[in-house]
Design a protein around this motif. Structure first.
Motif, PDB file in Angstrom:
ATOM      1  N   SER A 106      -3.357  15.476   0.883  1.00 44.48           N
ATOM      2  CA  SER A 106      -3.872  15.488   2.258  1.00 44.48           C
ATOM      3  C   SER A 106      -3.766  14.120   2.914  1.00 44.48           C
ATOM      4  CB  SER A 106      -5.325  15.966   2.279  1.00 44.48           C
ATOM      5  OG  SER A 106      -6.223  14.959   1.842  1.00 44.48           O
ATOM      6  N   LEU A 107      -3.599  13.069   2.116  1.00 50.18           N
ATOM      7  CA  LEU A 107      -3.491  11.715   2.656  1.00 50.18           C
ATOM      8  C   LEU A 107      -2.138  11.464   3.312  1.00 50.18           C
ATOM      9  CD1 LEU A 107      -5.019   9.787  -0.375  1.00 50.18           C
ATOM     10  CD2 LEU A 107      -6.154  10.224   1.816  1.00 50.18           C
ATOM     11  N   VAL A 108      -1.101  12.155   2.842  1.00 57.36           N
ATOM     12  CA  VAL A 108       0.258  11.778   3.242  1.00 57.36           C
ATOM     13  C   VAL A 108       1.040  12.909   3.904  1.00 57.36           C
ATOM     14  CG1 VAL A 108       0.445   9.990   1.473  1.00 57.36           C
ATOM     15  CG2 VAL A 108       1.162  12.323   0.918  1.00 57.36           C
ATOM     16  N   ASN A 109       0.512  14.125   3.950  1.00 59.88           N
ATOM     17  CA  ASN A 109       1.294  15.204   4.561  1.00 59.88           C
ATOM     18  C   ASN A 109       1.119  15.214   6.076  1.00 59.88           C
ATOM     19  OD1 ASN A 109      -1.147  16.567   5.151  1.00 59.88           O
ATOM     20  ND2 ASN A 109      -1.036  17.845   3.318  1.00 59.88           N
ATOM     21  N   GLY A 110       1.896  16.084   6.741  1.00 63.70           N
ATOM     22  CA  GLY A 110       1.837  16.182   8.190  1.00 63.70           C
ATOM     23  C   GLY A 110       0.696  17.023   8.709  1.00 63.70           C
ATOM     24  N   GLY A 111      -0.082  17.600   7.803  1.00 60.14           N
ATOM     25  CA  GLY A 111      -1.266  18.344   8.212  1.00 60.14           C
ATOM     26  C   GLY A 111      -0.995  19.715   8.794  1.00 60.14           C
ATOM     27  N   MET A 112       0.231  20.243   8.639  1.00 58.65           N
ATOM     28  CA  MET A 112       0.534  21.563   9.199  1.00 58.65           C
ATOM     29  C   MET A 112      -0.165  22.642   8.379  1.00 58.65           C
ATOM     30  SD  MET A 112       4.510  21.271  10.374  1.00 58.65           S
ATOM     31  CE  MET A 112       4.473  22.732  11.406  1.00 58.65           C
ATOM     32  N   ARG A 171       0.806  -1.224   0.000  1.00 61.23           N
ATOM     33  CA  ARG A 171       0.000   0.000   0.000  1.00 61.23           C
ATOM     34  C   ARG A 171       0.841   1.278   0.000  1.00 61.23           C
ATOM     35  NH1 ARG A 171      -3.321  -1.983   5.216  1.00 61.23           N
ATOM     36  NH2 ARG A 171      -1.174  -2.602   5.682  1.00 61.23           N
ATOM     37  N   SER A 172       2.120   1.160   0.194  1.00 58.98           N
ATOM     38  CA  SER A 172       2.926   2.325   0.551  1.00 58.98           C
ATOM     39  C   SER A 172       3.366   3.188  -0.620  1.00 58.98           C
ATOM     40  CB  SER A 172       4.162   1.874   1.335  1.00 58.98           C
ATOM     41  OG  SER A 172       3.772   1.177   2.500  1.00 58.98           O
ATOM     42  N   TYR A 173       3.687   2.583  -1.772  1.00 58.11           N
ATOM     43  CA  TYR A 173       4.293   3.362  -2.856  1.00 58.11           C
ATOM     44  C   TYR A 173       3.553   3.187  -4.179  1.00 58.11           C
ATOM     45  CZ  TYR A 173       8.139   4.881  -0.002  1.00 58.11           C
ATOM     46  OH  TYR A 173       8.876   5.495   0.982  1.00 58.11           O
ATOM     47  N   TRP A 174       3.588   4.253  -4.952  1.00 63.16           N
ATOM     48  CA  TRP A 174       2.929   4.276  -6.245  1.00 63.16           C
ATOM     49  C   TRP A 174       3.799   3.586  -7.287  1.00 63.16           C
ATOM     50  CZ3 TRP A 174      -1.669   5.070  -8.345  1.00 63.16           C
ATOM     51  CH2 TRP A 174      -1.761   5.271  -9.730  1.00 63.16           C
ATOM     52  N   LEU A 175       3.399   2.347  -7.657  1.00 64.99           N
ATOM     53  CA  LEU A 175       3.984   1.597  -8.762  1.00 64.99           C
ATOM     54  C   LEU A 175       5.507   1.554  -8.709  1.00 64.99           C
ATOM     55  CD1 LEU A 175       1.604   2.726 -11.657  1.00 64.99           C
ATOM     56  CD2 LEU A 175       1.462   0.662 -10.227  1.00 64.99           C
ATOM     57  N   ARG A 176       6.035   1.380  -7.489  1.00 63.51           N
ATOM     58  CA  ARG A 176       7.465   1.143  -7.311  1.00 63.51           C
ATOM     59  C   ARG A 176       7.663  -0.292  -6.846  1.00 63.51           C
ATOM     60  NH1 ARG A 176      10.682   5.851  -7.023  1.00 63.51           N
ATOM     61  NH2 ARG A 176      12.363   4.550  -6.240  1.00 63.51           N
ATOM     62  N   THR A 177       8.842  -0.825  -7.092  1.00 61.55           N
ATOM     63  CA  THR A 177       9.183  -2.152  -6.575  1.00 61.55           C
ATOM     64  C   THR A 177      10.173  -2.053  -5.423  1.00 61.55           C
ATOM     65  OG1 THR A 177      10.906  -2.381  -8.260  1.00 61.55           O
ATOM     66  CG2 THR A 177       8.730  -3.297  -8.759  1.00 61.55           C
ATOM     67  N   ARG A 178      10.515  -0.831  -5.044  1.00 60.84           N
ATOM     68  CA  ARG A 178      11.404  -0.605  -3.905  1.00 60.84           C
ATOM     69  C   ARG A 178      10.995   0.707  -3.246  1.00 60.84           C
ATOM     70  NH1 ARG A 178      16.042  -2.874  -2.162  1.00 60.84           N
ATOM     71  NH2 ARG A 178      17.543  -1.588  -1.022  1.00 60.84           N
ATOM     72  N   THR A 179      10.955   0.714  -1.932  1.00 57.01           N
ATOM     73  CA  THR A 179      10.589   1.933  -1.221  1.00 57.01           C
ATOM     74  C   THR A 179      11.627   3.025  -1.469  1.00 57.01           C
ATOM     75  OG1 THR A 179      11.766   1.364   0.815  1.00 57.01           O
ATOM     76  CG2 THR A 179       9.504   0.545   0.592  1.00 57.01           C
ATOM     77  N   LYS A 180      11.221   4.250  -1.286  1.00 59.32           N
ATOM     78  CA  LYS A 180      12.139   5.387  -1.389  1.00 59.32           C
ATOM     79  C   LYS A 180      11.742   6.392  -0.315  1.00 59.32           C
ATOM     80  CE  LYS A 180      14.339   8.559  -4.670  1.00 59.32           C
ATOM     81  NZ  LYS A 180      15.686   7.984  -4.477  1.00 59.32           N
ATOM     82  N   GLU A 220       1.990   6.943  12.791  1.00 52.30           N
ATOM     83  CA  GLU A 220       1.431   6.886  11.434  1.00 52.30           C
ATOM     84  C   GLU A 220       1.492   8.262  10.776  1.00 52.30           C
ATOM     85  OE1 GLU A 220      -1.857   3.289  11.976  1.00 52.30           O
ATOM     86  OE2 GLU A 220      -2.528   5.360  11.716  1.00 52.30           O
ATOM     87  N   ILE A 221       2.133   8.336   9.613  1.00 49.78           N
ATOM     88  CA  ILE A 221       2.193   9.612   8.918  1.00 49.78           C
ATOM     89  C   ILE A 221       2.505   9.442   7.436  1.00 49.78           C
ATOM     90  CG2 ILE A 221       4.625   9.958   9.604  1.00 49.78           C
ATOM     91  CD1 ILE A 221       1.997  12.721   9.047  1.00 49.78           C
ATOM     92  N   LEU A 222       3.602   8.769   7.101  1.00 51.18           N
ATOM     93  CA  LEU A 222       4.138   8.815   5.742  1.00 51.18           C
ATOM     94  C   LEU A 222       3.232   8.140   4.728  1.00 51.18           C
ATOM     95  CD1 LEU A 222       6.672   9.865   4.283  1.00 51.18           C
ATOM     96  CD2 LEU A 222       7.715   7.617   4.649  1.00 51.18           C
TER      97      LEU A 222
END
Length: 549
Positions: free
Chosen positions: A162-168, A111-120, A262-264
């Motif tokens: 808005s799904l992935v930012n820190g909400g500041m 669920r974490s990354y958009w169409l990647r095969t390795r996290t960044k 939970e944030i990133l």
């Protein structure tokens, strides 16, 4: 600030003292972050019932579901207009196999990354050891798009960034506004549209008395102490988190979310993303529908009036399963600074929309983002438990050109580290252009252009290190590397207001085409940008409804 609803490449194919104690525990945390859930069989479901039909005609089509697009959808619907929103990412409304919609920060999975095969991950190392690991290819929530010497982080899904930012949720100082949007009336923004945006977003401020005692903000209190001892103003920053919920998290009476780090990759409980605010209100009108996993590849004048919009329908591995052609009387580009800019540049360069002016693609900036960490003494622990929602910053904008948010480092163990994301007065601006030979839109940003941001951030942290007798961390962004100068969370510009558009976002050369997202803002907002993007959208859509519809 998301690139939602638009083709990824913009082409027609579219295609030491650092750790004074606990080194073993830190390496354990690194190992934890490498654990990748591969239960791909039970992939997160997405809403498909609202998927737009091939051949449909709609009064208004909005490309993207981030801040600008969500504002436009709500206000148009309230004015009686039927609206369809096209979103490249998923709906994020159905739990995965673990019972949660979003993955944990230290346990990235499919669920974490958009169409990647390795996290960044933005913070890629501990003690110089890389922590990025393989993940299944999936239409995940965070896109780390690499281009022109910079990695641009963007949210993918209904709700965009808005799904992935820190909400500041920061409103710029009135004195700085003229440099942000020089053609916009500041009185109107501060009297009407900033208040409207803050109300619509559900902005609130942490309880200072609670902040002073709760364990999960020990890291921010250390940041405050160090800032004030060096003579810097320390300010509480509004946020869109439900602070009453966080108090219950800290007390252990509700499921933990921000207090669990939970944030990133999304927040499962207390964060008021656009899904809970503008989008929820827009859906409640009954006049707004959304097609997730739909990617716009072209917008062209239709022979019978309006615009022909070409859309690819995607599966969760990125495969195109259908190509749809729909017609809309009016089209709003709200795919985020990068998505909107790339699509418009391609449409102009290839002759689909040749009358767009020569300002298209220009004026792009990264809000002066640069990150760093400091290694504190053992008598200044920052806490094992850190709320992932930042709520405070160090203001040296007037004297040194930098505003630094005191950021969390939620590893679950004591790091004795202070971590910061700085927004700086970086003067450099880049341009998107079409590379016909490569078949893609490119950005000419250069990593060396981050040096002014580093120099400005140093006006804060060199002084704090000197006062405290501390040093910079060198193990967070690589081996012996102090500065996170390779990224931005805040892409802005590319279709600048009153240049590429008129002063309300109408694209020059085409009646019924609008830009209503961060692409309108020329590169910098002096603070976290989403409140300004929202307020500007409120201003522009009010004018458009009054005069165009």
């Amino acid at each position: 600030m998301s690139d939602n609803g638009v083709s990824r490449d913009g082409s027609n194919g579219f295609s030491r003292r650092g750790f004074l104690a606990g080194t073993g525990s830190i390496l354990g945390a690194v190992a934890l972050s490498a654990q990748v859930t591969s239960a791909h069989a039970a992939q997160t479901a997405t809403t498909t019932a609202a998927a737009i039909d091939d051949g449909a005609r709609v009064p208004v089509l909005i490309i993207g579901t981030g801040y600008g697009g969500s504002v436009a959808a709500l206000r148009l619907a309230q004015a009686g207009v039927d609206v369809h929103m096209v979103e490249m990412g998923m709906a994020w409304d159905t739990p995965g196999t673990d019972g949660k919609i979003f993955a944990h920060t230290t346990k990235p999975d499919y669920r974490s990354y958009w169409l990647r095969t390795r996290t960044k991950a933005p913070l890629s190392n501990f003690l110089g050891f890389p922590i990025d690991k393989n993940v299944p290819k999936y239409t995940g929530i965070l896109d780390a798009e690499e281009m022109g010497g910079i990695t641009v982080y963007q949210g993918r899904g209904v709700g965009g960034g808005s799904l992935v930012n820190g909400g500041m949720a920061v409103t710029p100082k009135r004195a700085n506004f003229g440099s942000v949007l020089p053609s916009v009336n500041a009185d109107e923004m501060y009297n009407t549209y900033y208040p409207r945006a803050n109300a619509g977003l559900g902005v609130g401020l942490v309880d200072p008395a609670w902040f002073d005692t709760v364990a999960c903000y020990q890291y921010a209190r250390v940041g405050r102490k160090h800032a004030q001892r060096s003579g810097f103003p320390f300010v509480f920053v509004p946020d869109v988190y439900d602070w009453d919920y966080m108090k219950q998290e800290a007390a252990g009476t509700v499921p933990k979310s921000a207090v669990d780090g939970e944030i990133l990759y999304g927040n499962n409980h207390g964060k008021k993303s656009l899904q809970q605010t503008y989008i929820a209100a827009a859906k409640a009108t009954g006049k707004v529908s959304i097609s997730p996993l739909h990617q716009v590849t072209s917008v062209a004048p239709a022979s019978g009036g309006g615009y022909t919009v070409t859309i690819n329908q995607l599966t969760t591995d990125g495969t195109v399963t259908a190509t749809k052609t729909v017609t809309s009387d009016r089209v709003f580009f709200a795919a985020g600074s990068v998505g909107t800019s790339k699509l418009l540049v391609w449409l102009k360069a290839t002759g689909v929309l040749p009358n767009l002016n020569d300002e298209i693609g220009k004026g792009w900036g990264e809000n002066g983002n640069v990150m760093c960490g400091r290694a504190n003494h053992m008598w200044d622990p920052t806490g094992k438990v850190q709320a992932a929602i930042p709520c405070a910053g160090i203001d040296n904008w007037d004297a040194g050109g930098a505003f630094a948010e005191v950021a969390p480092l939620p590893t679950g163990i004591e790091t004795y580290a202070s971590f910061y994301l700085s927004i700086t007065k970086n003067p450099h601006r880049a341009q998107f252009s079409w590379n016909a030979a490569a078949g893609k839109v490119e950005l000419n940003w250069q990593t060396a252009w981050k040096q002014p941001s580093i120099d400005m951030a140093k006006t804060i942290f060199d002084k704090i290190n000197s006062k405290e007798g501390t040093i910079y961390r060198t193990d967070l962004f690589g081996t012996n590397k102090i500065w996170g100068d390779h990224l931005t969370y805040h892409p802005l510009g590319g279709a600048v207001l009153n240049r590429a558009t008129d002063n309300y976002g109408r694209l020059h050369g085409y009646t019924g085409l609008y830009v209503i997202d961060g692409a309108l803002i020329p590169g910098n907002t002096t603070v976290n940008p989403f409140v300004t993007i929202t307020a500007l959208a409120e201003r522009n859509i009010e004018k458009i409804i009054a005069t165009d519809l």
